[in-house]
Design a protein around this motif. Structure first.
Motif, PDB file in Angstrom:
ATOM      1  N   ARG A 111     -33.663 -17.228  -5.777  1.00  0.00           N
ATOM      2  CA  ARG A 111     -34.587 -16.208  -6.287  1.00  0.00           C
ATOM      3  C   ARG A 111     -34.583 -14.963  -5.409  1.00  0.00           C
ATOM      4  O   ARG A 111     -35.013 -13.908  -5.840  1.00  0.00           O
ATOM      5  N   VAL A 112     -34.075 -15.079  -4.186  1.00  0.00           N
ATOM      6  CA  VAL A 112     -34.020 -13.918  -3.296  1.00  0.00           C
ATOM      7  C   VAL A 112     -32.595 -13.620  -2.817  1.00  0.00           C
ATOM      8  O   VAL A 112     -32.218 -12.470  -2.616  1.00  0.00           O
ATOM      9  N   TYR A 152     -32.207 -20.764  -2.261  1.00  0.00           N
ATOM     10  CA  TYR A 152     -33.095 -19.584  -2.243  1.00  0.00           C
ATOM     11  C   TYR A 152     -32.581 -18.517  -3.202  1.00  0.00           C
ATOM     12  O   TYR A 152     -32.645 -17.326  -2.915  1.00  0.00           O
ATOM     13  N   THR A 177     -29.628 -12.624   2.457  1.00  0.00           N
ATOM     14  CA  THR A 177     -29.795 -11.575   1.439  1.00  0.00           C
ATOM     15  C   THR A 177     -28.790 -10.461   1.711  1.00  0.00           C
ATOM     16  O   THR A 177     -28.341  -9.793   0.805  1.00  0.00           O
TER      17      THR A 177
END
Ligand code: SF4
Lengths: 375, 92
Positions: free
Chosen positions: A250-251, A248, A198
């Motif tokens: 979505r994040v 991943y 992230t």
């Protein structure tokens, strides 16, 4: 086991496991999960029992507590013994053994040791205790380093001078490089870290695909996330491809978090080299405060012994960290070294592979029975 | 500690727009929004929180999923204790 019922979409899980079995055929694949959060999830969810035997998961270096050499813990604890110092650290650090015992054992001897949830809580301690010197023992990969950076920026802006940081932040890419360079390591592909990504995004992994020809898929933490990531890796391997993919999404944004990277750039500089437990000295693999933040740098403000300490002889934390040995193959596992009486840090943190293995693997019999209904 | 906790922004402080009150399954605490400077969340938005800092904005659906994952991982109690800041939150 109860948590198995909590899996969402059990049919999808069993279909994905079937897909993995089909893709894997009878070849043996060695996949490394880089992140300690994944290691924890793999054991907790009993993924090994869902996966076919020829998919071998190798645990990577992504547990920040585990890779910290004992000498750094000793250094931090030596500062804690200076007059008027409050030693603040995350809960994960509290039971990690130093030569003279863990932070918690120091607390029992009257040293002022406090557990904090956030570096900003450590700064708050400094505000609340102006007559004390608060030293925050910072650990973590790029997931955590921006929060330490921003806390230091706040301390500087507010002119809080009874606060300092003993910086042990490390960076994930050089560790992956060291693993790929090590001659006893054969790996086919990587399950990429979720929350580190992230911050740094997916680009920094591109050399793994391009230069090393290894697929890497950044993955979420749910059972289905990890199984889907394994499918994506196997598809690449079958097609002879090597790409960075993001399961991943979505994040994790492909570009990472620019504001977090800016905060890190403002406060930190790379250390020329840093010692990792098990991996030895890795160049440019860790962060320290730059000269603009020297006034908040515990290594500048205090006398730090900086002694190198080797792990207890029989402990094989290094081999386990490198993925050369499985946790239960360490001579001390389960006898001298247990979560109640840890000898190595890998037995302390829930992200450490020895603790994860110890806490879940011995329940295997129970799990296999209940998993047979899904897998 | 690498697992992030989802929270819903309740209120953004009027004197410091980097400080917000979030709700994590009924527990409220202050978090720092400084790492989301480029894409500031608003009250009602969900964020993933790591060591007291919002790391990314996420959908409500993904927030609830993340909560389930933490629950299934057996990390909820520890996470909630962390969110409550080991008592430090009350000592303003
Ligand atoms: S069992 Fe203990 S001593 Fe052995 S590798 Fe694991 S943490 Fe280290």
């Amino acid at each position: 086991m109860r948590f198995v019922d909590e899996f969402r979409e059990p049919e999808l899980i069993s279909r994905t496991a079937e897909e993995i079995r089909r893709l894997a055929g009878d070849r043996h694949y060695r996949l490394m999960e880089v992140c300690g959060g994944h290691t924890h999830a793999i054991y907790r969810f009993g993924l090994k029992d869902i996966l076919p035997e020829n998919i071998e998961l190798i645990h990577g270096p992504g547990c920040p507590v585990c890779v910290l050499p004992m000498g750094r813990i000793d250094d931090g604890l030596s500062i804690a013994q200076e007059p008027g110092v409050i030693f603040a650290a995350f809960g994960d650090m509290m039971r990690v053994p130093g030569t003279q015992g863990s932070p918690l054992e120091h607390k029992a001897r009257g040293i002022d040791v406090r557990i904090v949830y956030s570096p900003s809580d450590a700064l708050k301690l400094a505000r609340l205790n102006p007559q004390k010197r608060v030293m925050f023992f910072a650990i973590g990969f790029e997931t955590t380093a921006p929060s330490t950076a921003l806390t230091l920026m706040r301390a500087k802006a507010e002119g809080i001078h009874n606060f300092s940081v003993f910086c042990n932040h490390v960076t994930i890419i050089p560790a992956i490089r060291a693993i790929l360079d090590s001659p006893d390591m054969r790996l086919d592909a990587f399950i990429g870290p979720g929350h580190v990504s992230t911050v740094i995004g997916c680009r920094p992994y591109q050399w793994i695909a391009k230069d090393q020809r290894k697929p890497i898929v950044v993955s979420g933490f749910e059972p289905l996330d990890m199984l889907q990531s394994i499918v994506m890796l196997l598809r690449q391997l079958k097609a002879g491809e090597a790409k960075v993919e993001n399961q991943y999404k979505r994040v994790v944004p492909w570009e990472g978090n620019r504001a977090a990277l800016r905060a890190m750039a403002e406060v930190f500089q790379l250390r020329p080299y840093f010692e990792w437990r098990g991996l030895g000295f890795i160049s440019q693999s860790a962060l320290r405060l730059n000269e603009n933040y020297a006034a908040w740098d515990a290594e500048e403000r205090f006398e730090v012994p900086g002694v190198r300490v080797t792990d207890p002889k029989a402990a094989q934390c290094g081999e386990v960290l490198k993925g050369v040995l499985k946790p239960h193959q360490c001579k001390l596992f389960g006898h001298e070294c247990t979560p109640e009486h840890p000898i190595g840090a890998l037995m302390v943190s829930s992200e450490g592979s020895c603790a994860a293995y110890h806490n879940y693997e011995h329940r295997k019999a129970a799990m296999v029975t209940s998993l047979s209904s899904i897998a | 500690m690498c697992l992030a906790i989802p929270g819903k922004i309740v209120e953004i402080s009027s004197d410091n727009t980097d400080s917000a009150l979030v709700d994590v399954v009924g527990v409220r605490r202050k978090i720092d929004l400084g790492l989301l400077q480029d894409d500031k969340p608003a009250p009602g938005d969900w964020v993933l929180i790591h060591v007291g800092f919002a790391m990314s904005k996420i959908s409500e659906h993904d927030a609830l999923d993340q909560m389930n994952t933490l629950r299934a991982l057996g990390e909820i109690d520890g996470a909630m204790q962390e969110v409550q800041g080991y008592g430090l939150e009350d000592m303003n």
